[in-house]
Design a protein around this motif. Structure first.
Motif, PDB file in Angstrom:
ATOM      1  N   GLY A 503      50.868  29.898   7.313  1.00 55.38           N
ATOM      2  CA  GLY A 503      49.883  30.177   6.266  1.00 55.38           C
ATOM      3  C   GLY A 503      49.809  29.107   5.198  1.00 55.38           C
ATOM      4  N   ASP A 504      50.741  28.118   5.209  1.00 55.82           N
ATOM      5  CA  ASP A 504      50.707  27.034   4.219  1.00 55.82           C
ATOM      6  C   ASP A 504      49.617  26.020   4.579  1.00 55.82           C
ATOM      7  OD1 ASP A 504      52.793  28.270   3.009  1.00 55.82           O
ATOM      8  OD2 ASP A 504      54.294  26.726   3.444  1.00 55.82           O
ATOM      9  N   VAL A 505      49.051  25.425   3.540  1.00 53.89           N
ATOM     10  CA  VAL A 505      48.018  24.396   3.702  1.00 53.89           C
ATOM     11  C   VAL A 505      48.357  23.238   2.775  1.00 53.89           C
ATOM     12  CG1 VAL A 505      45.611  23.817   3.204  1.00 53.89           C
ATOM     13  CG2 VAL A 505      46.140  25.933   4.398  1.00 53.89           C
ATOM     14  N   MET A 506      48.299  22.002   3.289  1.00 51.49           N
ATOM     15  CA  MET A 506      48.499  20.820   2.440  1.00 51.49           C
ATOM     16  C   MET A 506      47.233  19.976   2.426  1.00 51.49           C
ATOM     17  SD  MET A 506      51.398  17.811   2.411  1.00 51.49           S
ATOM     18  CE  MET A 506      52.402  18.636   1.164  1.00 51.49           C
ATOM     19  N   VAL A 507      46.898  19.470   1.237  1.00 51.03           N
ATOM     20  CA  VAL A 507      45.721  18.624   1.070  1.00 51.03           C
ATOM     21  C   VAL A 507      46.142  17.319   0.400  1.00 51.03           C
ATOM     22  CG1 VAL A 507      43.486  18.373  -0.070  1.00 51.03           C
ATOM     23  CG2 VAL A 507      44.127  20.570   0.915  1.00 51.03           C
ATOM     24  N   THR A 508      45.758  16.194   1.004  1.00 50.55           N
ATOM     25  CA  THR A 508      45.933  14.872   0.396  1.00 50.55           C
ATOM     26  C   THR A 508      44.555  14.306   0.102  1.00 50.55           C
ATOM     27  OG1 THR A 508      45.926  13.681   2.498  1.00 50.55           O
ATOM     28  CG2 THR A 508      48.043  14.553   1.746  1.00 50.55           C
ATOM     29  N   PHE A 509      44.444  13.430  -0.914  1.00 48.00           N
ATOM     30  CA  PHE A 509      43.120  12.990  -1.366  1.00 48.00           C
ATOM     31  C   PHE A 509      43.238  11.687  -2.128  1.00 48.00           C
ATOM     32  CE2 PHE A 509      45.195  16.069  -4.053  1.00 48.00           C
ATOM     33  CZ  PHE A 509      45.180  15.486  -5.309  1.00 48.00           C
ATOM     34  N   THR A 510      42.112  11.032  -2.318  1.00 51.36           N
ATOM     35  CA  THR A 510      42.061   9.825  -3.149  1.00 51.36           C
ATOM     36  C   THR A 510      41.361  10.158  -4.469  1.00 51.36           C
ATOM     37  OG1 THR A 510      39.969   9.130  -2.134  1.00 51.36           O
ATOM     38  CG2 THR A 510      42.007   8.316  -1.127  1.00 51.36           C
ATOM     39  N   ASP A 511      41.364   9.180  -5.392  1.00 52.64           N
ATOM     40  CA  ASP A 511      40.842   9.466  -6.732  1.00 52.64           C
ATOM     41  C   ASP A 511      39.326   9.582  -6.787  1.00 52.64           C
ATOM     42  OD1 ASP A 511      40.117   6.835  -6.425  1.00 52.64           O
ATOM     43  OD2 ASP A 511      41.434   6.049  -7.986  1.00 52.64           O
ATOM     44  N   GLY A 512      38.632   9.320  -5.657  1.00 57.47           N
ATOM     45  CA  GLY A 512      37.197   9.590  -5.647  1.00 57.47           C
ATOM     46  C   GLY A 512      36.894  11.061  -5.837  1.00 57.47           C
ATOM     47  N   ILE A 513      37.871  11.921  -5.550  1.00 57.88           N
ATOM     48  CA  ILE A 513      37.728  13.365  -5.776  1.00 57.88           C
ATOM     49  C   ILE A 513      37.990  13.696  -7.240  1.00 57.88           C
ATOM     50  CG2 ILE A 513      38.677  15.635  -5.234  1.00 57.88           C
ATOM     51  CD1 ILE A 513      37.067  14.609  -2.962  1.00 57.88           C
ATOM     52  N   THR A 514      39.178  13.412  -7.715  1.00 60.92           N
ATOM     53  CA  THR A 514      39.586  13.860  -9.058  1.00 60.92           C
ATOM     54  C   THR A 514      38.890  13.091 -10.178  1.00 60.92           C
ATOM     55  OG1 THR A 514      41.500  12.389  -8.893  1.00 60.92           O
ATOM     56  CG2 THR A 514      41.824  14.702  -8.286  1.00 60.92           C
ATOM     57  N   GLU A 515      38.419  11.859  -9.904  1.00 56.90           N
ATOM     58  CA  GLU A 515      37.803  11.058 -10.959  1.00 56.90           C
ATOM     59  C   GLU A 515      36.278  11.030 -10.861  1.00 56.90           C
ATOM     60  OE1 GLU A 515      39.567   7.214 -11.198  1.00 56.90           O
ATOM     61  OE2 GLU A 515      41.596   7.991 -11.480  1.00 56.90           O
ATOM     62  N   ALA A 516      35.693  11.894 -10.036  1.00 53.58           N
ATOM     63  CA  ALA A 516      34.227  12.007  -9.990  1.00 53.58           C
ATOM     64  C   ALA A 516      33.717  12.412 -11.376  1.00 53.58           C
ATOM     65  CB  ALA A 516      33.809  13.032  -8.946  1.00 53.58           C
ATOM     66  N   MET A 517      32.664  11.751 -11.839  1.00 57.49           N
ATOM     67  CA  MET A 517      32.141  11.988 -13.190  1.00 57.49           C
ATOM     68  C   MET A 517      30.691  12.439 -13.111  1.00 57.49           C
ATOM     69  SD  MET A 517      31.768   9.269 -16.363  1.00 57.49           S
ATOM     70  CE  MET A 517      33.518   8.940 -16.402  1.00 57.49           C
ATOM     71  N   ASN A 518      30.351  13.490 -13.842  1.00 55.70           N
ATOM     72  CA  ASN A 518      28.970  13.966 -13.837  1.00 55.70           C
ATOM     73  C   ASN A 518      28.155  13.268 -14.917  1.00 55.70           C
ATOM     74  OD1 ASN A 518      29.696  15.183 -16.250  1.00 55.70           O
ATOM     75  ND2 ASN A 518      29.791  17.248 -15.409  1.00 55.70           N
ATOM     76  N   ASP A 519      26.871  13.630 -15.030  1.00 50.56           N
ATOM     77  CA  ASP A 519      25.981  12.968 -15.977  1.00 50.56           C
ATOM     78  C   ASP A 519      26.396  13.194 -17.428  1.00 50.56           C
ATOM     79  OD1 ASP A 519      24.488  12.027 -13.892  1.00 50.56           O
ATOM     80  OD2 ASP A 519      23.013  13.657 -13.951  1.00 50.56           O
TER      81      ASP A 519
END
Length: 573
Positions: A503-519
């Protein structure tokens, strides 16, 4: 030849030709086939042509691509009549062969009144003769500034029939020319046809890079004309600086040219010099024609006609330059498309199928090619290494370093039994490769498929998130993270081993996810990512799809977004 026919969807009945080696389908307006649906990824899928065969590949879209109801995994060959489903749009693939021969292109006819004894002079026979430093002209002795398409009531009025015939002739002569080097010689040839008393002429054009004037065409004719074409730089500089035309009906009697070495030495009797201007009315060159026949002088009507013809020539010249720029830009775009294909070739074509684990990933470059990287590497002892990295920067330089990272990572992980030692060796290799000040954040997670453990080595990358079966989300291995690759060659990287339970899930990501900026200037951030991860979604592909959707809802335009890469996996039992 092939085409895609929309048989179901908002644009039903639309036909999209499949041209070239690569046809991209997606939501982004620059795609070859644009599918206007928020469920469609920006670059969703691509069709590749090779040796007459067509293949479809999914570009790691969140909703996947299907051929005849079967999900595309890797590269699938398309056959006539296949149905391609992308979200709620169904496209029928039609491959057909056209055996008819296209009619031969009709070459442009020679100018009707071509004069057989015209002799083109090369650049070595253009003479720039010295002139006095002081100006020869004042504002009252020259024609007013020329602006294309603008009338001037103070000019002498040329017979409209003569003017129209001349403009039609130069339009016909230049209409088929799309290369600057071919346009300007034709301009002179046509002008000599229109002005039968012209003996010499030249076109100077300003180089776009150096801004220096260069001879682009020259022409002379007649049994008594000198082979050299005289260029008075005083005249040329004045026309370029002011945008004014200059006419001297009788040079020998014109006080403005008493000190002109060029005109006296070349025995010029009458001359006209007019500017070539761009769309901003800025002079970019000049056309000058002269005569040595004292009985056939140029007059105000001739100058008025030459200005009109120069305006038409300027427009043709601008079109030729735009065409050349478009050709160069298209060549760069083709190179970029090929680079994108090469980079996509480095990424995994399919996801591992290793029960009880399931895997999902998403990749999108900000500029066609990018510096984000991920891979699945099956190790000799049966373990699986999941890797993800982010090269500093964007575009082609980052993509080239990403390719280097791909091969070096595989070599080190396959040859070293300990992932910590493999990453240390990888860092030493990157640091000694002479890549300047670029660095790479890097993470590898080695899954032991029998012991159900995760061994994590982090080289300055964003900390992976582990969602437990009870919904708790943890950041794993932050304390054990080392420096990014390529900074210090002797860095030793630590390992962290943690269990992964059903039931465990691991997610790896780059900063294009966390540093996305809106208008509004707000950052997406890790907290919002963790909140999405806490949502009760058991399947890893649903988790990855939900994260991508949430980022796109947060930043719909994606104008400031970096490369995006997400890799996740989960254990079902």
């Amino acid at each position: 030849m092939a085409q895609l026919l929309v048989v179901k969807g908002s644009a039903s009945g639309t036909v999209h030709p499949v041209f070239g080696e690569r046809t991209v389908l997606g939501r982004h307006p620059q795609c070859d086939v644009v599918l206007d649906n928020v469920a469609v990824s920006r670059q969703h899928a691509q069709i590749l042509e090779g040796h007459g065969n067509y293949y479809v590949e999914d570009l790691r879209s969140r909703n996947r691509t299907f051929v005849n109801g079967v999900e595309v995994d890797g590269r699938v060959q398309l056959r006539h009549g296949d149905q391609l489903r992308i979200c709620d749009t169904i496209l029928k693939f039609d491959e057909f062969h056209d055996d008819t021969q296209a009619a031969p292109t009709v070459e442009a006819k020679a100018i009707e009144s071509e004069i057989s004894h015209l002799a083109t002079l090369d650049e070595s026979r253009i003479y720039f003769l010295p002139e006095p430093a002081e100006p020869l002209f004042d504002s009252s002795s020259v024609r007013r500034k020329i602006a294309p398409g603008r009338g001037d009531a103070q000019r002498s009025i040329v017979n409209p029939d003569v003017k129209l015939k001349a403009i039609l002739e130069i339009t016909r002569a230049l209409g088929r020319e799309l290369a600057v080097e071919q346009v300007l010689p034709k301009v002179l040839t046509t002008l000599f046809n229109i002005f039968p008393h012209a003996d010499q002429g030249f076109v100077l054009l300003q180089d776009q890079d150096s801004e220096r004037l260069k001879v682009k065409a020259s022409l002379s004719r007649g049994p008594n004309v000198s082979e050299a074409v005289a260029v008075s730089m005083t005249v040329v500089r004045h026309v370029m600086k002011t945008g004014e035309s200059i006419l001297s009906e009788n040079v020998t009697a014109d006080s403005r040219f008493n000190r002109s070495v060029a005109f006296s030495r070349m025995q010029i009797k009458s001359m006209m010099c007019v500017p070539l201007v761009d769309e901003d009315d800025k002079a970019i060159g000049v056309i000058q024609i002269v005569t040595q026949d004292a009985e056939r002088e140029f007059n105000g009507d001739d100058l008025d006609l030459l200005e009109s013809l120069a305006s038409q020539a300027s427009l043709t010249l601008q079109n030729a330059r735009l065409h050349e720029e478009a050709v160069e830009r298209r060549a760069l775009e083709r190179d970029l498309e090929f680079a994108t294909q090469v980079q996509m070739g480095f990424l995994p074509k399919s996801r591992p199928k290793l029960a009880p684990y399931t895997f999902c990933d998403y990749y999108e470059a900000a500029q066609g090619v990018g510096g984000d990287y991920f891979d699945y590497i099956l190790l000799p002892d049966g373990r699986l290494a999941v890797t993800i990295g982010d090269v500093a920067g964007k575009g082609m330089p980052a993509a080239l370093l990403m390719a280097r990272l791909y091969s070096a990572t595989r070599y080190q992980l396959l040859s070293c039994p300990r992932p910590g030692q493999a990453v240390s060796n990888l860092n030493a290799d990157i640091a000694s490769s002479g890549l300047g000040h670029r660095f790479i954040t890097f993470l590898t997670v080695v899954i032991d498929l029998t012991q159900h453990t995760l061994t994590i080595v982090n080289a300055g990358h964003l900390t992976p998130l582990l969602r437990k079966a009870n919904g708790e989300v943890r950041a794993i291995g932050k304390e054990q993270s080392g420096l990014p690759l390529g900074i210090l060659g002797d860095t030793v990287y630590n390992e962290l081993t943690v269990p992964i339970e059903a039931g465990d899930v691991m997610v790896t990501f780059t900063d294009g996810i966390t540093e996305a900026m809106n208008d509004a200037g707000k950052i997406y951030g890790r907290q919002r990512l963790e909140a999405v991860l806490k949502e009760p979604l058991s399947r890893i592909d649903d988790v990855i799809k939900r994260i991508v959707t949430d980022v796109e809802e947060f930043d719909p335009q994606g104008n400031s977004r970096d490369d995006i890469c997400l890799v996740g996996f989960g254990r079902s039992s």
